[in-house]
Design a protein around this motif. Structure first.
Motif, short mmCIF file in Angstrom:
data_model
loop_
_atom_site.label_atom_id
_atom_site.label_comp_id
_atom_site.label_asym_id
_atom_site.label_seq_id
_atom_site.Cartn_x
_atom_site.Cartn_y
_atom_site.Cartn_z
N GLY A 52 0.81 -1.11 0.05
CA GLY A 52 0.16 0.12 -0.09
C GLY A 52 0.93 1.22 0.14
N VAL A 53 0.67 2.21 -0.93
CA VAL A 53 1.24 3.36 -0.97
C VAL A 53 0.21 4.64 -0.78
N ILE A 54 0.55 5.29 0.44
CA ILE A 54 -0.09 6.58 0.86
C ILE A 54 0.63 7.73 0.14
N ASP A 55 0.07 8.37 -0.55
CA ASP A 55 0.84 9.44 -1.19
C ASP A 55 -0.01 10.40 -2.02
N PHE A 56 0.63 11.38 -2.61
CA PHE A 56 0.01 12.75 -3.33
C PHE A 56 -0.12 12.49 -4.72
N GLY A 57 -1.02 13.32 -5.40
CA GLY A 57 -1.08 13.42 -6.70
C GLY A 57 -2.02 12.64 -7.56
N GLY A 58 -1.57 11.59 -8.37
CA GLY A 58 -2.55 10.68 -9.03
C GLY A 58 -1.82 9.41 -9.46
N ILE A 59 -2.70 8.86 -10.02
CA ILE A 59 -2.10 7.41 -10.54
C ILE A 59 -2.48 7.30 -12.21
N PHE A 96 -7.33 4.09 -4.33
CA PHE A 96 -8.34 4.61 -3.16
C PHE A 96 -8.19 6.04 -3.11
N ARG A 97 -9.19 6.69 -3.27
CA ARG A 97 -9.23 8.14 -3.12
C ARG A 97 -9.60 8.46 -1.61
N ALA A 98 -8.64 8.85 -0.78
CA ALA A 98 -9.52 9.36 0.51
C ALA A 98 -10.19 10.45 0.57
N ASP A 99 -10.37 11.25 -0.46
CA ASP A 99 -11.27 12.60 -0.32
C ASP A 99 -12.73 12.06 -0.36
N ASP A 100 -12.95 11.04 -1.30
CA ASP A 100 -14.15 10.73 -1.37
C ASP A 100 -14.44 9.35 -1.08
N GLU A 101 -13.37 8.68 -0.51
CA GLU A 101 -13.29 7.28 -0.07
C GLU A 101 -13.86 6.38 -1.14
N SER A 102 -13.43 6.56 -2.50
CA SER A 102 -13.63 5.77 -3.51
C SER A 102 -12.81 4.92 -4.05
N ASN A 137 -11.05 3.20 -7.39
CA ASN A 137 -10.90 3.54 -8.97
C ASN A 137 -10.19 2.78 -9.74
N THR A 138 -10.73 2.38 -10.94
CA THR A 138 -9.84 1.41 -11.61
C THR A 138 -9.23 2.12 -13.13
N SER A 139 -9.21 3.45 -13.40
CA SER A 139 -8.90 3.95 -14.18
C SER A 139 -8.01 5.19 -13.76
N ASP A 140 -7.35 5.96 -14.41
CA ASP A 140 -6.30 7.02 -14.23
C ASP A 140 -7.29 8.13 -13.52
N THR A 141 -6.66 8.42 -12.21
CA THR A 141 -7.30 9.22 -11.08
C THR A 141 -6.52 10.11 -10.62
N TYR A 142 -6.86 11.43 -10.57
CA TYR A 142 -6.04 12.33 -9.91
C TYR A 142 -6.76 13.05 -8.59
N ILE A 143 -5.88 13.09 -7.46
CA ILE A 143 -6.62 14.02 -6.31
C ILE A 143 -5.92 15.27 -6.71
N ASP A 144 -4.97 15.45 -7.09
CA ASP A 144 -4.03 16.68 -7.41
C ASP A 144 -3.24 16.40 -8.66
N ASN A 145 -3.53 17.06 -9.77
CA ASN A 145 -3.02 17.01 -11.11
C ASN A 145 -1.64 17.76 -11.08
N THR A 146 -1.26 18.34 -10.20
CA THR A 146 0.12 19.07 -10.39
C THR A 146 1.04 18.46 -9.50
N ASP A 147 0.81 17.27 -8.99
CA ASP A 147 1.62 16.63 -8.11
C ASP A 147 2.10 15.13 -8.60
N TYR A 189 -3.11 4.83 -2.17
CA TYR A 189 -4.00 5.38 -1.54
C TYR A 189 -3.68 6.97 -1.58
N LEU A 190 -4.57 7.59 -2.33
CA LEU A 190 -4.14 8.93 -2.62
C LEU A 190 -4.86 10.03 -1.63
#
Length: 251
Positions: free
Chosen positions: A70-77, A93-99, A101-111, A147-148
């Motif tokens: 498990g990798v808890i980190d910032f940005g996106g995958i 896993f996105r911690a902001d909405d606890e969802s 995701n099985t495709s490209d996802t970004y919690i912060d697209n600048t990181d 885990y974003l």
């Protein structure tokens, strides 16, 4: 009484991938996997065997297969990234909405930090013939579970991510960050992961516990930061190709 034949020492075989030792743009980006003592980049020579013995582990068959990281980190995958092709990466896993995701996802697209750390762990091996794919993960056979969390949200999302990793029964939690918040829910959830993670009826006490790893600060000093300074958390910092502790900005 008799004793079986035993090795006092046993040399490990090094089994490199096609990425190991490549000099791309004058830089050997895999010196941490196998350091031969040759030049690593301009002005910096390696020190033979000043590496993490990862190549030798591969030679013994330890590539991360069967392990869930498990990798808890910032940005996106980016599932679509070339070096994640055929990687055991199935859900983010996105911690902001606890969802999940099985495709490209970004919690912060600048990181890009989550991508960098994930690549260090599990970038696809032996695919250099397909183009500019020069990275290889130290545990490329492992199942990767990112885990974003969002830095701008403070620390509130980190305990949520740790809880999700514990529920997923990961074997290792990697936390390449530090925070000034050294007490409270983050510490509670890390201790819970260490003490109760990976339940197994065959384990002593009913669980194996999760191995937790955190960044010590990368500041070339005899000190550490939270959570790397917690008891039973493995703190990791930078070293250079000449086998000296260094800061992140050092050559």
């Amino acid at each position: 009484l008799s004793e079986p034949n035993m090795y006092a020492t046993k040399p490990l075989d090094c089994t490199p991938t096609t990425e190991v030792g490549l000099n791309v743009g004058g830089t050997v980006g895999t010196w941490h996997i196998r350091n031969t003592g040759d030049p690593v980049w301009s002005g910096i020579n390696g020190q033979a065997d000043a590496d993490a013995d990862i190549c030798e582990c591969w030679g013994e068959g330890y590539t991360g297969t069967g392990i869930k990281v498990g990798v808890i980190d910032f940005g996106g995958i980016e599932f679509s990234h070339d070096d994640f092709e055929n990687t055991n990466l199935n859900v983010v896993f996105r911690a902001d909405d606890e969802s999940d995701n099985t495709s490209d996802t970004y919690i912060d697209n600048t990181d890009g930090h989550a991508m960098m750390v994930s690549g260090v762990i599990s970038a696809t091996p032996n695919n250099t013939s397909l183009g500019q794919r020069y990275a290889v993960g130290a545990a490329y056979g492992a199942e990767l579970r990112p885990y974003l969390v969002n830095q701008s949200a403070g620390n509130a999302q980190i305990p949520i991510a740790i809880q999700a990793a514990v529920l997923a029964e990961v074997d290792v939690i990697n936390m390449s960050f530090s925070t000034l918040d050294g007490t409270g829910s983050i510490e509670l959830q890390i201790n819970n992961a260490i003490n109760t993670g990976r339940p197994d009826a065959n384990a002593p006490g009913g669980n194996w516990g999760i191995v937790c790893v955190a960044g010590a600060g990368n500041a070339d000093q005899q000190a550490s930061n939270f959570p790397a300074n917690m008891q039973y958390v493995i703190g990791v910092g930078w070293s250079n190709p000449e086998d000296y502790r260094c800061s992140a900005n050092a050559p």
